[in-house]
Design a protein around this motif. Structure first.
Motif, short mmCIF file in Angstrom:
data_model
loop_
_atom_site.label_atom_id
_atom_site.label_comp_id
_atom_site.label_asym_id
_atom_site.label_seq_id
_atom_site.Cartn_x
_atom_site.Cartn_y
_atom_site.Cartn_z
N TYR A 157 0.81 -1.22 0.00
CA TYR A 157 0.00 0.00 0.00
C TYR A 157 0.84 1.26 0.00
O TYR A 157 0.34 2.34 -0.30
N CYS A 158 2.12 1.16 0.35
CA CYS A 158 2.86 2.36 0.77
C CYS A 158 3.64 3.03 -0.35
O CYS A 158 4.37 2.38 -1.11
N GLN A 195 9.08 9.85 13.09
CA GLN A 195 8.69 8.76 12.19
C GLN A 195 9.60 8.67 10.97
O GLN A 195 10.10 9.67 10.47
N SER A 196 9.74 7.43 10.46
CA SER A 196 10.51 7.21 9.23
C SER A 196 10.12 5.87 8.62
O SER A 196 9.40 5.08 9.24
N ARG A 247 1.28 0.64 13.81
CA ARG A 247 0.01 -0.04 13.53
C ARG A 247 0.25 -1.52 13.25
O ARG A 247 1.29 -1.88 12.72
N GLU A 249 -1.79 -2.85 11.19
CA GLU A 249 -2.24 -2.70 9.81
C GLU A 249 -3.47 -3.53 9.44
O GLU A 249 -4.41 -3.02 8.86
N ARG A 268 4.89 -8.92 14.52
CA ARG A 268 4.49 -7.54 14.79
C ARG A 268 3.62 -7.45 16.06
O ARG A 268 3.82 -6.60 16.91
N ILE A 287 -5.26 -0.16 8.70
CA ILE A 287 -5.67 0.55 7.49
C ILE A 287 -7.05 0.00 7.12
O ILE A 287 -7.26 -1.22 7.10
N PRO A 317 -8.10 5.40 6.35
CA PRO A 317 -8.46 4.73 5.10
C PRO A 317 -7.24 4.46 4.23
O PRO A 317 -6.26 5.21 4.29
N ILE A 319 -5.33 4.96 1.06
CA ILE A 319 -5.33 5.91 -0.06
C ILE A 319 -4.54 5.22 -1.18
O ILE A 319 -3.31 5.12 -1.09
N THR A 321 -2.33 4.52 -4.02
CA THR A 321 -1.25 5.42 -4.44
C THR A 321 -0.58 4.93 -5.72
O THR A 321 -0.26 3.74 -5.83
N TYR A 391 7.87 12.68 1.58
CA TYR A 391 7.41 11.60 2.46
C TYR A 391 6.01 11.18 2.01
O TYR A 391 5.01 11.34 2.71
N ILE A 393 3.86 8.71 1.60
CA ILE A 393 3.31 7.38 1.86
C ILE A 393 2.02 7.17 1.06
O ILE A 393 1.68 6.08 0.68
N TYR A 394 1.29 8.27 0.82
CA TYR A 394 0.18 8.20 -0.14
C TYR A 394 0.08 9.51 -0.89
O TYR A 394 0.67 10.52 -0.48
N1 SAH Z 1 7.65 2.54 8.67
C1 SAH Z 1 6.87 2.65 9.83
C2 SAH Z 1 6.19 3.98 10.01
C3 SAH Z 1 5.91 4.78 8.76
S1 SAH Z 1 4.56 4.31 7.80
C4 SAH Z 1 5.84 1.53 9.86
O1 SAH Z 1 5.50 1.00 8.82
O2 SAH Z 1 5.36 1.22 10.95
C5 SAH Z 1 3.19 4.95 8.72
C6 SAH Z 1 1.85 4.38 8.37
O3 SAH Z 1 1.41 4.86 7.11
C7 SAH Z 1 1.76 2.89 8.21
O4 SAH Z 1 1.61 2.28 9.46
C8 SAH Z 1 0.55 2.70 7.31
O5 SAH Z 1 -0.59 2.31 8.06
C9 SAH Z 1 0.31 4.08 6.71
N2 SAH Z 1 0.21 4.04 5.24
C10 SAH Z 1 1.19 3.75 4.37
N3 SAH Z 1 0.72 3.79 3.11
C11 SAH Z 1 -0.58 4.14 3.17
C12 SAH Z 1 -1.61 4.36 2.21
N4 SAH Z 1 -1.40 4.24 0.90
N5 SAH Z 1 -2.84 4.70 2.64
C13 SAH Z 1 -3.08 4.84 3.96
N6 SAH Z 1 -2.16 4.64 4.92
C14 SAH Z 1 -0.92 4.29 4.53
#
Ligand code: SAH
Ligand code: SF4
Length: 431
Positions: A157-158, A195-196, A247, A249, A268, A287, A317, A319, A321, A391, A393-394
């Motif tokens: 998802y990321c 966070q990273s 999370r 997840e 986890r 998520i 939710p 997102i 990507t 950064y 992530i989405y």
């Molecule tokens: N790397 C660490 C923290 C950064 S990611 C980890 O994974 O725990 C932070 C959060 O972003 C993740 O826990 C995930 O739930 C959320 N995330 C990542 N991609 C996403 C997306 N496309 N839509 C919604 N949430 C997302």
């Protein structure tokens, strides 16, 4: 003026203490610092942050007193329920919640089956009422600093997954500390999340140095750096970290293991349980809307969050990507997220529930709606805009363009309009 409310320590019981905010009492973890009954202090998310000299505290409390009771009135008038709008069976479930009884699986399903907008508005009202009853008008606001978008993992998802071809950044330790210092000294934050991605360039020693320096600024430190060893987390605790945002997840093991290749659901969950035993304040969740998700999965997500005993729920939710394996998935609706927020609140009156940026990304009003459907916490992104955009992530994250001061201003205005007070938070506002 500082926008956090000082608390007075009224009881000590081993590692814990009871503090008082204008007559409202809360339990906090005292930490190793020397405190005595009668001291004024700042606490955040149930954890002691720092002592405040009496004179300073009394001055802040004096400014706050009237505002606090004004805000409380607004909050109480907004958390009334209009029972005439709901059907009999839904009303029966809501009444059970009102009598502080826990809900059965079938009852949670009844709540999820609600579709009529009038009924849903009552669901949100009841959740908001339960929030008010357990937390008063207290609200947590944490700052978050995203310090590296390098990641060793390939979560489907990321948007910063290893295989996605994007510009990468890593802040230096001095940069991270400088951002944290401004957040604490200028804006008055009392809790920061670092966070990273899972970036092992920041090894245990580097993380220890960062946590030590940020903690020394006088703030509660949460880390959100993914799967690290138990030893690393023990060392980070010694360095002063007190919270972990991680999370799980998805409560569906198969889904987790498919979407997070090379990682394991059980590892986890085991780590989250260990972290809680170590004493960490945990923020966790899931998520919403991952591929193949069923109503049972959604309910299990809510139940597993509660079972992990977190201080804070963090769910949002999916997102979808671009350039990730889930790019063509369907995004849940704002209503889906609000329903989960409300049901999570009805199922766990005491937890703090966060409105996440992913929800804000869906619509401008969504953050307010989330706060009126049971949520009581928010995060403000403190990452400088250049890094924030990377950064990713989405896609199209809310607030990527915002300057920190305007993001704080908006949060404060929202809290004020809803009658919420940052009882144990710190965001600064000039008066
Ligand atoms: N790397 C660490 C923290 C950064 S990611 C980890 O994974 O725990 C932070 C959060 O972003 C993740 O826990 C995930 O739930 C959320 N995330 C990542 N991609 C996403 C997306 N496309 N839509 C919604 N949430 C997302
Ligand atoms: Fe890395 Fe976290 Fe994204 Fe997974 S969710 S790819 S661990 S940053």
């Amino acid at each position: 003026m500082c926008y956090a409310i000082p608390a007075k320590l009224v009881e000590i019981d081993g590692r814990y203490g009871i503090v008082d905010y204008f007559g409202e009492r809360r339990k906090i973890l005292l930490d190793e610092d020397e405190v005595a009954i009668g001291d004024y202090l700042f606490a955040q998310g149930g954890v002691f942050v720092k002592k405040i000299p009496d004179e300073e505290a009394e001055e802040i409390l004096d400014t706050w007193k009237d505002i606090f009771f004004e805000l409380k009135k607004v909050d109480q008038s907004l958390s009334k329920i209009d029972k005439d709008k709901v059907s009999e069976n839904v009303l029966a479930v809501l009444q059970k919640v009102n009598h502080r009884k826990s809900l059965k699986l079938e009852e949670l399903k009844t709540l999820f089956s609600m579709k009529d907008p009038k009924e849903l508005s009552v669901l949100y009202e009841v959740a908001n009422h339960v929030r008010e009853r357990s937390h008063g008008n207290a609200c947590c606001v944490h700052g978050i600093i995203e310090f590296s978008n390098y990641c060793n993992n390939n979560c489907h998802y990321c948007g910063i997954r290893k295989d996605r071809d994007i510009p990468r950044f890593r802040m230096s330790e001095d940069e991270i500390v400088a951002i944290a210092k401004e957040a604490v000294d200028v804006h008055g934050f009392k809790a920061l999340v670092l966070q990273s991605g899972e970036d092992f360039h920041f090894d245990t020693d580097a993380l220890i140095r960062i946590v030590t320096r940020v903690r020394a600024l006088g703030t509660l430190v949460f880390v959100s750096v993914g799967m690290r060893s138990r030893e690393t987390y023990e060392k980070l605790w010694k360095a002063g970290a007190r919270g972990v945002l991680m999370r799980f997840e998805s409560s569906n093991e198969e889904c987790f293991n498919t979407l997070r290749p090379g990682t394991s659901f059980r590892a986890r969950i085991a780590l989250l349980e260990e972290l809680r035993k170590m004493g960490y304040v945990i923020a966790t969740g899931f998520i919403l809307g991952l591929p193949g998700e069923t109503l049972d999965d959604v309910i299990n997500n809510i139940l597993l969050t509660k079972q992990l005993g977190p201080d804070m729920y963090s769910f949002g939710p999916l997102i979808p990507t671009k350039g990730t394996p889930l790019e063509n998935e369907k995004m849940p609706t704002v209503e889906d997220v609000l329903k989960v927020t409300a049901v999570a609140r009805l199922n766990d009156a005491n937890a703090n529930i966060l409105v996440t940026t992913a929800l804000e990304t869906m619509s401008k009003e969504a953050r307010k709606e989330g706060m009126m459907a049971g949520a009581n916490s928010m995060m403000i992104n403190l990452t400088p805009s250049g890094c924030k955009a990377m950064y990713s992530i989405y896609d199209d994250r809310a607030g990527v363009e915002d300057e920190v001061s305007s993001a704080i201003g908006e949060a404060v205005d929202l809290l004020t309009s809803l009658g919420r007070a940052p009882t144990d938070i710190g965001i600064a506002r000039g008066v």
